[in-house]
Design an enzyme around this catalytic site. Structure first.
Site, PDB file in Angstrom:
ATOM      1  N   GLU A  14       0.762  -0.998   0.111  1.00 36.07           N
ATOM      2  CA  GLU A  14      -0.025   0.076  -0.030  1.00 36.07           C
ATOM      3  C   GLU A  14       0.872   1.243  -0.106  1.00 36.07           C
ATOM      4  O   GLU A  14       1.597   1.413   0.933  1.00 36.07           O
ATOM      5  CB  GLU A  14      -0.766  -0.055   1.257  1.00 36.07           C
ATOM      6  CG  GLU A  14      -1.992   1.090   1.110  1.00 36.07           C
ATOM      7  CD  GLU A  14      -2.915   1.231   2.371  1.00 36.07           C
ATOM      8  OE1 GLU A  14      -3.062   0.368   2.851  1.00 36.07           O
ATOM      9  OE2 GLU A  14      -3.448   2.169   2.665  1.00 36.07           O
ATOM     10  N   LYS A  68      -7.315  -0.316  11.267  1.00 35.61           N
ATOM     11  CA  LYS A  68      -7.022  -0.736  10.062  1.00 35.61           C
ATOM     12  C   LYS A  68      -5.619   0.009   9.921  1.00 35.61           C
ATOM     13  O   LYS A  68      -4.580  -0.384   9.345  1.00 35.61           O
ATOM     14  CB  LYS A  68      -7.965  -0.583   9.005  1.00 35.61           C
ATOM     15  CG  LYS A  68      -7.457  -1.281   7.511  1.00 35.61           C
ATOM     16  CD  LYS A  68      -6.653  -0.196   6.615  1.00 35.61           C
ATOM     17  CE  LYS A  68      -6.048  -1.006   5.317  1.00 35.61           C
ATOM     18  NZ  LYS A  68      -5.173  -0.209   4.696  1.00 35.61           N
ATOM     19  N   ASP A  97       3.729 -14.448  11.928  1.00 32.23           N
ATOM     20  CA  ASP A  97       2.440 -14.946  11.336  1.00 32.23           C
ATOM     21  C   ASP A  97       1.455 -13.840  11.535  1.00 32.23           C
ATOM     22  O   ASP A  97       0.906 -13.447  12.820  1.00 32.23           O
ATOM     23  CB  ASP A  97       2.042 -16.312  12.129  1.00 32.23           C
ATOM     24  CG  ASP A  97       0.549 -16.833  11.542  1.00 32.23           C
ATOM     25  OD1 ASP A  97      -0.102 -15.973  11.209  1.00 32.23           O
ATOM     26  OD2 ASP A  97       0.373 -18.035  11.779  1.00 32.23           O
ATOM     27  N   HIS A 115      -2.427  11.399   0.844  1.00 32.70           N
ATOM     28  CA  HIS A 115      -2.345   9.746   0.403  1.00 32.70           C
ATOM     29  C   HIS A 115      -2.432   9.753  -0.968  1.00 32.70           C
ATOM     30  O   HIS A 115      -1.644   9.097  -1.636  1.00 32.70           O
ATOM     31  CB  HIS A 115      -3.824   9.319   0.992  1.00 32.70           C
ATOM     32  CG  HIS A 115      -4.033   8.015   1.123  1.00 32.70           C
ATOM     33  ND1 HIS A 115      -3.268   7.086   1.816  1.00 32.70           N
ATOM     34  CD2 HIS A 115      -4.852   7.211   0.507  1.00 32.70           C
ATOM     35  CE1 HIS A 115      -3.513   6.073   1.751  1.00 32.70           C
ATOM     36  NE2 HIS A 115      -4.708   5.769   0.734  1.00 32.70           N
TER      37      HIS A 115
HETATM   38  P1  NDP Z   1       8.530 -23.851  15.611  1.00 29.75           P
HETATM   39  O1  NDP Z   1       7.571 -24.869  15.316  1.00 29.75           O
HETATM   40  O2  NDP Z   1       9.675 -23.592  14.584  1.00 29.75           O
HETATM   41  O3  NDP Z   1       9.155 -23.881  17.097  1.00 29.75           O
HETATM   42  C1  NDP Z   1      10.035 -23.052  17.365  1.00 29.75           C
HETATM   43  C2  NDP Z   1      11.478 -23.652  17.494  1.00 29.75           C
HETATM   44  O4  NDP Z   1      12.471 -22.818  17.921  1.00 29.75           O
HETATM   45  C3  NDP Z   1      11.405 -24.809  18.073  1.00 29.75           C
HETATM   46  O5  NDP Z   1      11.917 -25.976  17.466  1.00 29.75           O
HETATM   47  C4  NDP Z   1      12.792 -24.442  19.136  1.00 29.75           C
HETATM   48  O6  NDP Z   1      13.671 -25.631  19.220  1.00 29.75           O
HETATM   49  C5  NDP Z   1      13.642 -23.401  18.507  1.00 29.75           C
HETATM   50  N1  NDP Z   1      14.324 -22.364  19.268  1.00 29.75           N
HETATM   51  C6  NDP Z   1      15.362 -22.529  19.201  1.00 29.75           C
HETATM   52  N2  NDP Z   1      15.882 -21.384  20.266  1.00 29.75           N
HETATM   53  C7  NDP Z   1      14.847 -20.908  20.885  1.00 29.75           C
HETATM   54  C8  NDP Z   1      14.569 -20.115  21.900  1.00 29.75           C
HETATM   55  N3  NDP Z   1      15.526 -19.405  22.410  1.00 29.75           N
HETATM   56  N4  NDP Z   1      13.087 -19.890  22.358  1.00 29.75           N
HETATM   57  C9  NDP Z   1      12.006 -20.752  21.796  1.00 29.75           C
HETATM   58  N5  NDP Z   1      12.341 -21.697  20.832  1.00 29.75           N
HETATM   59  C10 NDP Z   1      13.687 -21.654  20.380  1.00 29.75           C
HETATM   60  O7  NDP Z   1       7.566 -22.393  15.719  1.00 29.75           O
HETATM   61  P2  NDP Z   1       6.713 -22.058  16.950  1.00 29.75           P
HETATM   62  O8  NDP Z   1       6.213 -23.052  17.474  1.00 29.75           O
HETATM   63  O9  NDP Z   1       7.200 -20.832  17.216  1.00 29.75           O
HETATM   64  O10 NDP Z   1       5.480 -21.757  15.875  1.00 29.75           O
HETATM   65  C11 NDP Z   1       5.365 -20.740  14.946  1.00 29.75           C
HETATM   66  C12 NDP Z   1       4.669 -21.284  13.704  1.00 29.75           C
HETATM   67  O11 NDP Z   1       3.585 -21.668  13.920  1.00 29.75           O
HETATM   68  C13 NDP Z   1       4.262 -20.020  12.912  1.00 29.75           C
HETATM   69  O12 NDP Z   1       4.859 -20.432  11.538  1.00 29.75           O
HETATM   70  C14 NDP Z   1       2.832 -20.260  12.565  1.00 29.75           C
HETATM   71  O13 NDP Z   1       2.630 -19.594  11.408  1.00 29.75           O
HETATM   72  C15 NDP Z   1       2.378 -21.477  12.847  1.00 29.75           C
HETATM   73  N6  NDP Z   1       1.128 -21.766  13.329  1.00 29.75           N
HETATM   74  C16 NDP Z   1       0.268 -21.020  13.811  1.00 29.75           C
HETATM   75  C17 NDP Z   1      -0.954 -21.189  14.584  1.00 29.75           C
HETATM   76  C18 NDP Z   1      -1.679 -20.296  14.967  1.00 29.75           C
HETATM   77  O14 NDP Z   1      -1.318 -19.238  15.108  1.00 29.75           O
HETATM   78  N7  NDP Z   1      -3.109 -20.732  15.330  1.00 29.75           N
HETATM   79  C19 NDP Z   1      -1.310 -22.827  14.296  1.00 29.75           C
HETATM   80  C20 NDP Z   1      -0.436 -23.470  13.807  1.00 29.75           C
HETATM   81  C21 NDP Z   1       1.013 -23.166  13.483  1.00 29.75           C
HETATM   82  P3  NDP Z   1      13.391 -26.789  20.356  1.00 29.75           P
HETATM   83  O15 NDP Z   1      12.549 -27.738  19.511  1.00 29.75           O
HETATM   84  O16 NDP Z   1      14.802 -27.201  20.661  1.00 29.75           O
HETATM   85  O17 NDP Z   1      12.640 -26.372  21.495  1.00 29.75           O
END
Ligand code: NDP
Length: 411
Positions: free
Chosen positions: A73, A252, A268, A365
């Site tokens: 935008e 918005k 996200d 704008h």
């Molecule tokens: P991930 O599944 O990628 O999990 C976070 C990863 O970061 C873990 O694997 C963790 O490792 C790693 N990590 C490394 N360092 C750190 C730290 N210091 N602190 C925390 N984690 C660390 O992503 P999220 O669980 O954050 O989920 C986000 C995603 O989920 C987005 O892509 C979103 O679009 C999607 N999503 C959203 C939904 C919603 O909003 N309703 C529903 C489903 C999915 P380790 O495994 O070792 O802990």
């Protein structure tokens, strides 16, 4: 073969054979191919590029940030930059993370609320152990499932709320894993019918607040009294406290800034938008996210929004441009990123309200929309500045005028 079973080239060949795409349109799909992006989603055909720009200076907690913003935008980045300019005249913003936890829900019906509450009260340490065993690394780094609450939703519907510290990640997947593990155990306890387990995007335990105090002169504009502008900003903002129609539009505008930074940071934006809009209606009336007030010399602005963004996880570590954006921003924690995003939302709002109560939104704008208008009627990159200059001289800069001027230019 089904579409999802095809490789990328087979998908493109199928689209070419079954649609009216021209050769040059087909070429767009190949030009924008990315091997990384192909791995990220299903049925991948191409990558969809959006413009990215920088809000060059915004001072938050005495630090100056360069903020990458992704938006299609016109005028969003200009408005944010203008808002930041005014904010910096007041010494910048102060921002704080009110809290930072995600909520996972275990949802039960045909439930006896008292029995669920007793179960949680009596077995909380064990439930926490089960949850953390499902994703032990989060607990090991100091996060994980911290405490559990119950909410009576009426008519036998109950939510068991799992408060989970996801550290540097947004944590959706982590929360879902922990929630499902706890749900599996609750299922064995005969307190009702466990229907599902999933995170809530209404992240009321991941709130961030940004505040600014501006001397009236910061909002000064030629032809207007600065104190009068400040008072009218407060007045304009009061409409959004009362009226959902106005509040939706004001929000918005705030989301123009928030979403642009959320996208640039690889977070996200659907999750953030859903949470913020629900939060805006938390007392039953949909209201504005920003509030403005003033005293005899100073204009005060404040925004509080749920901002469960991460600096790791999801697509953040996968997309090279997102990683470059994190370097540009140079935030050290997810909480700091949340502060920057909220601050940009406040800057965006200040700029919009100041325009609305002075020369109107269209004056600035439309100047910035003219380039898009020129492109929309087919001007080439070299024709755009000439057509924009001619459009600026016209009483009405609409598509018909733009088309006519372009034809005349080409004659
Ligand atoms: P991930 O599944 O990628 O999990 C976070 C990863 O970061 C873990 O694997 C963790 O490792 C790693 N990590 C490394 N360092 C750190 C730290 N210091 N602190 C925390 N984690 C660390 O992503 P999220 O669980 O954050 O989920 C986000 C995603 O989920 C987005 O892509 C979103 O679009 C999607 N999503 C959203 C939904 C919603 O909003 N309703 C529903 C489903 C999915 P380790 O495994 O070792 O802990």
């Amino acid at each position: 073969m089904k579409f999802h079973q095809m490789d990328w080239q087979q998908r493109l060949a199928t689209l070419a054979a079954t649609t009216k795409l021209t050769a040059s349109e087909q070429a767009l799909f190949t030009t924008n191919y990315s091997a990384i992006n192909e791995q990220m989603i299903e049925n991948y055909v191409t990558s969809f590029p959006l413009p990215e720009g920088i809000l060059p200076n915004i001072v938050i907690n005495e630090r100056t940030y360069q903020v990458p913003m992704v938006t299609e935008e016109p005028s969003v980045i200009a408005a944010a930059s203008n808002g930041a300019r005014m904010i910096n005249m007041g010494g910048g913003l102060t921002a704080t993370n009110v809290s930072r936890e995600m909520i996972g829900q275990v949802l039960i019906n045909e439930a006896d609320f008292a029995a669920v509450t007793t179960l949680v009260a009596e077995q909380a340490p064990y439930l926490i152990e089960i949850g953390n065993a499902a994703h032990p690394s989060m607990a090991q780094r100091g996060g994980g499932l911290k405490h559990i609450a119950t909410r009576d939703l009426g008519d036998g519907f109950v939510s068991v709320d799992l408060h989970i510290d996801t550290q540097a990640a947004m944590g959706a997947n982590v929360v879902n894993t922990i929630s499902e593990a706890v749900a599996s155990y609750i299922k064995t306890q005969q307190v009702g019918n466990v229907v599902m387990a999933i995170l809530s995007n209404l992240a009321t335990t991941s709130l961030v607040t940004a505040k600014v105090a501006l001397p009236f002169k910061a909002v000064a504009k030629a032809g207007f009294e600065a104190a009068d502008i400040a008072q009218r900003i407060v007045l304009a903002n009061q409409f959004s406290q009362r009226d959902a129609y106005r509040a939706t539009t004001e929000n918005k505008g705030v989301m123009n800034g928030i979403d642009a930074v959320v996208m640039a940071s690889g977070n996200d934006w659907r999750a953030i938008s859903a949470g913020i809009h629900a939060y805006a209606a938390r007392d039953g009336q949909y209201r504005n996210l920003v509030t403005w007030s003033h005293d005899a010399t100073t204009l005060y602005g404040e925004i509080t929004v749920p901002m469960p963004v991460g600096v790791v996880g999801g697509s953040i570590g996968i997309v090279p441009l997102v990683q470059a954006n994190h370097k540009l921003l140079a935030v050290e924690s997810a909480g700091e990123l949340a502060q920057v995003i909220a601050a940009v939302g406040l800057a965006q709002n200040l700029s919009a309200l100041r325009a609305l109560v002075t020369s109107g939104i269209q004056a600035g704008h439309m100047q910035l929309q003219l380039k898009s208008l020129a492109l929309a009627v087919g001007a080439t990159i070299t024709e755009v500045p000439i057509l924009v200059t001619r459009l600026q001289q016209m009483p009405h800069a609409d598509m018909q005028t733009a088309r006519q001027l372009l034809t005349e230019m080409r004659e």
